[in-house]
Write a protein that holds these residues in place. Structure first.
Motif, mmCIF file in Angstrom:
data_model
loop_
_atom_site.group_PDB
_atom_site.id
_atom_site.type_symbol
_atom_site.label_atom_id
_atom_site.label_comp_id
_atom_site.label_asym_id
_atom_site.label_seq_id
_atom_site.Cartn_x
_atom_site.Cartn_y
_atom_site.Cartn_z
ATOM 1 N N ALA A 110 -42.230 -56.314 28.657
ATOM 2 C CA ALA A 110 -41.518 -55.736 29.802
ATOM 3 C C ALA A 110 -40.744 -56.766 30.611
ATOM 4 O O ALA A 110 -40.943 -56.936 31.817
ATOM 5 N N SER A 111 -39.838 -57.485 29.947
ATOM 6 C CA SER A 111 -38.894 -58.365 30.634
ATOM 7 C C SER A 111 -37.773 -58.709 29.667
ATOM 8 O O SER A 111 -37.857 -58.403 28.472
ATOM 9 N N LEU A 112 -36.742 -59.337 30.193
ATOM 10 C CA LEU A 112 -35.654 -59.822 29.346
ATOM 11 C C LEU A 112 -35.980 -61.257 28.936
ATOM 12 O O LEU A 112 -35.600 -62.205 29.593
ATOM 13 N N LEU A 113 -36.734 -61.376 27.872
ATOM 14 C CA LEU A 113 -37.135 -62.694 27.401
ATOM 15 C C LEU A 113 -35.909 -63.562 27.120
ATOM 16 O O LEU A 113 -34.866 -63.047 26.731
ATOM 17 N N PRO A 114 -36.022 -64.888 27.394
ATOM 18 C CA PRO A 114 -37.256 -65.645 27.663
ATOM 19 C C PRO A 114 -37.704 -65.656 29.131
ATOM 20 O O PRO A 114 -38.634 -66.375 29.480
ATOM 21 N N ARG A 115 -37.072 -64.874 30.004
ATOM 22 C CA ARG A 115 -37.501 -64.818 31.396
ATOM 23 C C ARG A 115 -38.792 -63.989 31.513
ATOM 24 O O ARG A 115 -38.924 -62.952 30.889
ATOM 25 N N ILE A 126 -40.441 -58.734 40.358
ATOM 26 C CA ILE A 126 -40.348 -58.308 41.759
ATOM 27 C C ILE A 126 -40.592 -59.487 42.692
ATOM 28 O O ILE A 126 -39.874 -59.688 43.677
ATOM 29 N N LEU A 127 -41.593 -60.297 42.390
ATOM 30 C CA LEU A 127 -41.906 -61.464 43.214
ATOM 31 C C LEU A 127 -40.732 -62.433 43.292
ATOM 32 O O LEU A 127 -40.509 -63.068 44.325
ATOM 33 N N CYS A 128 -39.989 -62.538 42.220
ATOM 34 C CA CYS A 128 -38.852 -63.465 42.167
ATOM 35 C C CYS A 128 -37.587 -62.882 42.787
ATOM 36 O O CYS A 128 -36.567 -63.574 42.884
ATOM 37 N N GLY A 129 -37.636 -61.615 43.193
ATOM 38 C CA GLY A 129 -36.467 -60.996 43.797
ATOM 39 C C GLY A 129 -35.380 -60.642 42.798
ATOM 40 O O GLY A 129 -34.209 -60.483 43.181
ATOM 41 N N ASP A 130 -35.743 -60.483 41.523
ATOM 42 C CA ASP A 130 -34.747 -60.121 40.508
ATOM 43 C C ASP A 130 -34.154 -58.747 40.800
ATOM 44 O O ASP A 130 -34.876 -57.829 41.224
ATOM 45 N N GLU A 131 -32.883 -58.582 40.539
ATOM 46 C CA GLU A 131 -32.231 -57.283 40.667
ATOM 47 C C GLU A 131 -32.171 -56.556 39.326
ATOM 48 O O GLU A 131 -32.020 -55.338 39.286
ATOM 49 N N ILE A 132 -32.287 -57.322 38.248
ATOM 50 C CA ILE A 132 -32.253 -56.766 36.896
ATOM 51 C C ILE A 132 -33.438 -57.296 36.105
ATOM 52 O O ILE A 132 -33.769 -58.480 36.162
ATOM 53 N N THR A 133 -34.100 -56.411 35.374
ATOM 54 C CA THR A 133 -35.104 -56.831 34.398
ATOM 55 C C THR A 133 -34.834 -56.026 33.141
ATOM 56 O O THR A 133 -33.706 -55.647 32.877
ATOM 57 N N GLY A 134 -35.844 -55.765 32.335
ATOM 58 C CA GLY A 134 -35.605 -54.990 31.130
ATOM 59 C C GLY A 134 -36.763 -55.053 30.164
ATOM 60 O O GLY A 134 -37.884 -55.419 30.540
ATOM 61 N N VAL A 135 -36.489 -54.694 28.931
ATOM 62 C CA VAL A 135 -37.504 -54.673 27.875
ATOM 63 C C VAL A 135 -36.988 -55.460 26.676
ATOM 64 O O VAL A 135 -35.806 -55.384 26.341
ATOM 65 N N SER A 136 -37.876 -56.216 26.062
ATOM 66 C CA SER A 136 -37.550 -56.951 24.836
ATOM 67 C C SER A 136 -38.462 -56.487 23.711
ATOM 68 O O SER A 136 -39.676 -56.352 23.899
ATOM 69 N N ILE A 137 -37.869 -56.221 22.549
ATOM 70 C CA ILE A 137 -38.638 -55.969 21.331
ATOM 71 C C ILE A 137 -38.574 -57.265 20.521
ATOM 72 O O ILE A 137 -37.492 -57.726 20.156
ATOM 73 N N MET A 138 -39.741 -57.859 20.282
ATOM 74 C CA MET A 138 -39.762 -59.175 19.646
ATOM 75 C C MET A 138 -40.771 -59.229 18.515
ATOM 76 O O MET A 138 -41.746 -58.456 18.500
#
Length: 317
Positions: A110-115, A126-138
Motif C-alpha cells: 500500500a504505497s508507491l514503492l520505493p517510498r 499521512i505522517l509525512c504529509g503526502d498528498e499522493i500515495t498508491g498501491v504497488s504490485i511487486m
C-alpha cells in the motif's frame, strides 16, 4: 490462466484482496494468517479478518508463528503452490519460500514503492504529509519490499483521510490492480522493473506508545498523528487523570493566550482547541476513558471545567 494459489494476509486490507481473488475463481488452496490474539478488556481470543473470511469460504487456514521452521516449509511445499499472493501478512518470507512457487511471491503493497517500504506504509504517508500515495504490485525478494515492480496506481490522500479510510480505498485499488496484473504476469507478457534505491524510504512498526499526544509539537504534526493512528492505536492525551482519546481534529493557525497543553475556546469551528508549540489543534470528536465517543460540543456541555484545563498529565501525576 488460473494457477494454484496460496494467500497470505491478516487485516481488513487483506480481506479485500482475498475476496477479489475468490470472486474471480482463483483456486486459493490455503490461507496463511497471523495466529489468534487476545484482545479487549476481557482478553477474548479474536480471529483475524482474513481468517474469518477463509473459514466462511471453507478454505484451509494455517497460522504459523514463524515461516522459518522446517515443518512450516514442508507443509507449504506439500500444497504445491504455483503462486503466493501476500497482502499485509506481517511476516518475512525466507528465501526457501520465495523460491517455492513457479510464478513467485507477489505482494500487494500500500504505497508507491520505493517510498514507504516496511510495515506501516499507509500511516507513514499521512505522517509525512503526502498528498499522493498508491498501491504497488511487486515480486518479492529477500529484502524488505525491495523486489521489482509489476504495476502501480496512484491514489490521492484527502485532507481528512485516516489510516482506516485510506486503507479501505487502497485495498480496493490494489484488488483491481492485482486482477489486471496477474494475467499479464502469469502469461509472461509482463516484465518486472527494478526499484530505484535512491528514492527509498522506510516506515516503522507502530506501537501504542506512539499514540500519546505531545503538545510541544506543532498542531499540523499532531493532526497528522491523529489521522495516522486512527483506528489504531488511536491518539490520546490525559484529562483529570483519565485517558482522553482524540478521534478527530483539525490544525488551526490561531495564536491563543495560554500555555502549551491548555484547552481554549475558539471563535471558529470546532469551538474548542488545545494550545501547541505552533498553532492550535481544534478538537472535533473525543472519547473519555470508560465513556462513549462524542462531539466536542457534547463533551464540553457535560464538563464545564474542560476549557481552561491543562492536558497531558497522566494518572498519578
Amino acid at each position: 490462466m488460473k494457477v494454484r494459489t496460496v494467500f497470505m494476509g491478516t487485516p481488513e486490507f487483506g480481506v479485500t484482496i482475498l475476496e477479489s481473488l475468490l470472486q474471480n475463481s482463483y483456486p486459493v488452496v490455503a490461507v496463511y494468517t497471523q495466529p489468534d490474539r487476545p484482545a479487549g478488556r476481557g482478553h477474548r481470543v479474536v480471529f483475524s479478518p482474513v481468517k474469518k473470511l477463509a473459514l466462511e469460504r471453507q478454505i484451509p487456514v494455517i497460522q504459523p508463528e514463524t515461516l522459518k521452521s522446517r515443518e512450516v516449509l514442508e507443509k507449504l511445499a506439500s500444497l504445491q503452490p504455483e503462486l503466493i499472493i501476500v497482502a499485509a501478512f506481517a511476516l518475512i518470507l525466507p528465501r526457501e519460500i520465495l523460491a517455492l512457487p513457479k510464478f513467485g511471491c507477489v505482494n500487494v503493497h500500500a504505497s508507491l514503492l520505493p517510498r514507504h517500504r516496511g510495515p506501516s506504509p499507509i500511516a507513514n504517508a499521512i505522517l509525512c504529509g503526502d498528498e499522493i500515495t498508491g498501491v504497488s504490485i511487486m515480486v518479492m525478494d529477500a529484502g524488505v519490499d525491495t523486489g521489482p515492480i509489476l504495476a502501480q496506481e496512484k491514489v490521492s490522500i484527502s485532507f481528512m483521510d485516516t489510516t482506516g479510510s485510506l486503507s479501505s480505498r487502497l485495498a480496493h485499488v490494489g484488488a483491481s490492480l492485482l486482477l489486471k496484473t496477474l494475467p499479464e504476469w502469469l502469461s509472461g507478457r509482463l516484465k518486472a522493473e527494478p526499484q530505484d534505491e535512491c528514492r527509498a524510504t522506510y516506515s516503522k512498526l507502530i506501537t501504542n506508545e506512539d499514540a500519546q499526544l505531545d503538545w510541544k509539537l506543532a498542531a499540523v504534526e499532531l493532526w497528522r498523528r491523529v489521522r495516522a493512528y486512527n483506528p489504531w492505536p488511536c491518539c490520546y492525551t490525559w484529562y483529570q487523570g483519565k485517558r482522553l482519546k482524540v478521534l478527530e481534529a483539525i490544525p488551526l493557525s490561531d495564536v491563543a493566550k495560554g500555555e502549551i497543553g491548555e484547552v481554549v475556546t475558539l471563535a471558529e469551528s470546532p469551538g474548542v482547541g488545545v494550545v501547541t508549540r505552533q498553532g492550535i489543534l481544534g478538537l472535533s470528536r473525543v472519547q473519555l476513558e470508560g465513556k462513549r465517543e462524542m462531539s466536542i460540543e457534547e463533551f464540553v456541555r457535560g464538563r464545564r471545567d474542560f476549557v481552561g484545563s491543562l492536558l497531558g498529565r497522566g494518572a498519578g501525576q
